[in-house]
Enzyme design. Structure first.
Site, short mmCIF file in Angstrom:
data_model
loop_
_atom_site.label_atom_id
_atom_site.label_comp_id
_atom_site.label_asym_id
_atom_site.label_seq_id
_atom_site.Cartn_x
_atom_site.Cartn_y
_atom_site.Cartn_z
CB VAL A 257 -0.93 0.02 1.23
CG1 VAL A 257 -1.87 1.20 1.17
CG2 VAL A 257 -1.70 -1.28 1.32
N GLY A 258 1.09 1.80 -1.18
CA GLY A 258 2.10 2.85 -1.31
C GLY A 258 3.46 2.21 -1.06
CG HIS B 261 -4.88 -2.47 3.21
ND1 HIS B 261 -4.93 -1.09 3.10
CD2 HIS B 261 -5.09 -2.93 1.96
CE1 HIS B 261 -5.14 -0.74 1.85
NE2 HIS B 261 -5.25 -1.84 1.13
CG ASN C 189 -8.86 -2.66 2.88
OD1 ASN C 189 -9.41 -3.33 3.73
ND2 ASN C 189 -8.15 -3.18 1.89
N GLY C 190 -10.16 1.56 1.80
CA GLY C 190 -10.26 3.01 1.96
C GLY C 190 -11.71 3.44 2.12
NE ARG C 191 -13.70 2.41 -2.88
CZ ARG C 191 -13.81 1.69 -3.99
NH1 ARG C 191 -14.78 1.97 -4.85
NH2 ARG C 191 -12.99 0.71 -4.23
CB THR C 192 -14.64 -0.55 4.12
OG1 THR C 192 -15.05 -1.21 2.92
CG2 THR C 192 -15.35 -1.19 5.30
NE ARG D 18 -12.84 7.63 1.49
CZ ARG D 18 -11.92 6.96 0.79
NH1 ARG D 18 -10.71 6.76 1.28
NH2 ARG D 18 -12.20 6.49 -0.42
CE1 TYR E 266 -7.74 9.85 3.34
CE2 TYR E 266 -7.64 8.69 1.25
CZ TYR E 266 -7.91 8.69 2.59
OH TYR E 266 -8.35 7.54 3.20
#
Ligand SMILES: Nc1ncnc2c1ncn2[C@@H]1O[C@H](COP(=O)(O)OP(=O)(O)OP(=O)(O)O)[C@@H](O)[C@H]1O
Ligand SMILES: [Mg+2]
Length: 194
Positions: free
Chosen positions: A73-74, A125, A131-134, A136, A163
């Site tokens: 992730v990045g 994660h 994961n990002g949307r969940t 938020r 962000y």
């Protein structure tokens, strides 16, 4: 160990980006509906996984199930799959403890709590994707349960680079910019209410 499926591999076949996005929006909407109709239940890993399964079962074989491999992730490698169940249980126990021990009228405290939770969920994660949307969506669920308006986090896709940078700063234990994002959205939501 199974490889995490590519994100465009779905129960509906291999979808292009636009189609996948449309279905994922539906999945998030379903997840939200499940959570809203189970508000009286404790916000724990069981509830979250059930909601994710309810939301995304039409699309993904792995709906509601943790990942079995580790994507980058990045620049960061999230925790190994065998650590996820315990990390998630701890995260939600910690969340419940914090919710029981803070003054929910204190906006500064609230923003800190939301930024901490959102960051930790994404750090773990837990799922192969979403994961990002969940995270938020769960941030919004915390607000809903506390009686606050929910956030329009489109801001965080419009300002994607800023962000992601705020997330990277949080990796270095600096939550300031992530908190600023959330505080701005919260202030907007509160203004729209009045
Ligand atoms: N370079 C990076 N550094 C730190 N965190 C990152 C980086 N790239 C992505 N992320 C985090 O990972 C999340 C994406 O994870 P995932 O693809 O599982 O979720 P998603 O819901 O599909 O994505 P998105 O949040 O982009 O809509 C982003 O929301 C962001 O918080
Ligand atoms: Mg993704």
């Amino acid at each position: 160990m199974n490889k995490t499926p590519a994100s465009n591999e779905t129960k509906l076949g291999i979808l292009d980006h636009a189609e996948l996005n449309k279905h994922e929006i539906k999945g998030l909407k379903n997840t939200w509906e499940y959570l809203v109709s189970h508000q009286e239940e404790t916000m724990d890993t069981l509830l979250i996984n059930k909601a994710h399964k309810f939301g995304f079962d039409f699309l993904y074989n792995w709906a509601g199930k943790y990942r079995t491999s580790t994507p980058l992730v990045g620049n960061l490698e999230p925790p190994a799959p065998h650590l996820i169940p315990e990390l998630m249980i701890n995260l939600f126990n910690d969340l419940i403890y914090r919710l029981n021990n803070f003054d929910s009228d204190n906006l500064e405290e609230l923003v800190k709590l939301l930024a901490w939770f959102e960051y930790r969920f994404i750090f773990i994660h837990p799922y192969p994707n979403t994961n990002g949307r969940t995270s938020r969506l769960l941030t919004n669920y915390i607000l809903l349960k506390l009686g606050y308006p929910i956030l329009d986090y489109s801001n965080r896709s419009e300002n994607r680079a800023a962000y992601i940078q705020a997330m990277q700063e949080a990796d270095e234990k600096n939550f300031e910019n992530l908190e600023i994002f959330i505080a701005e959205e919260l202030n907007k939501a509160l203004k729209n209410m009045s």
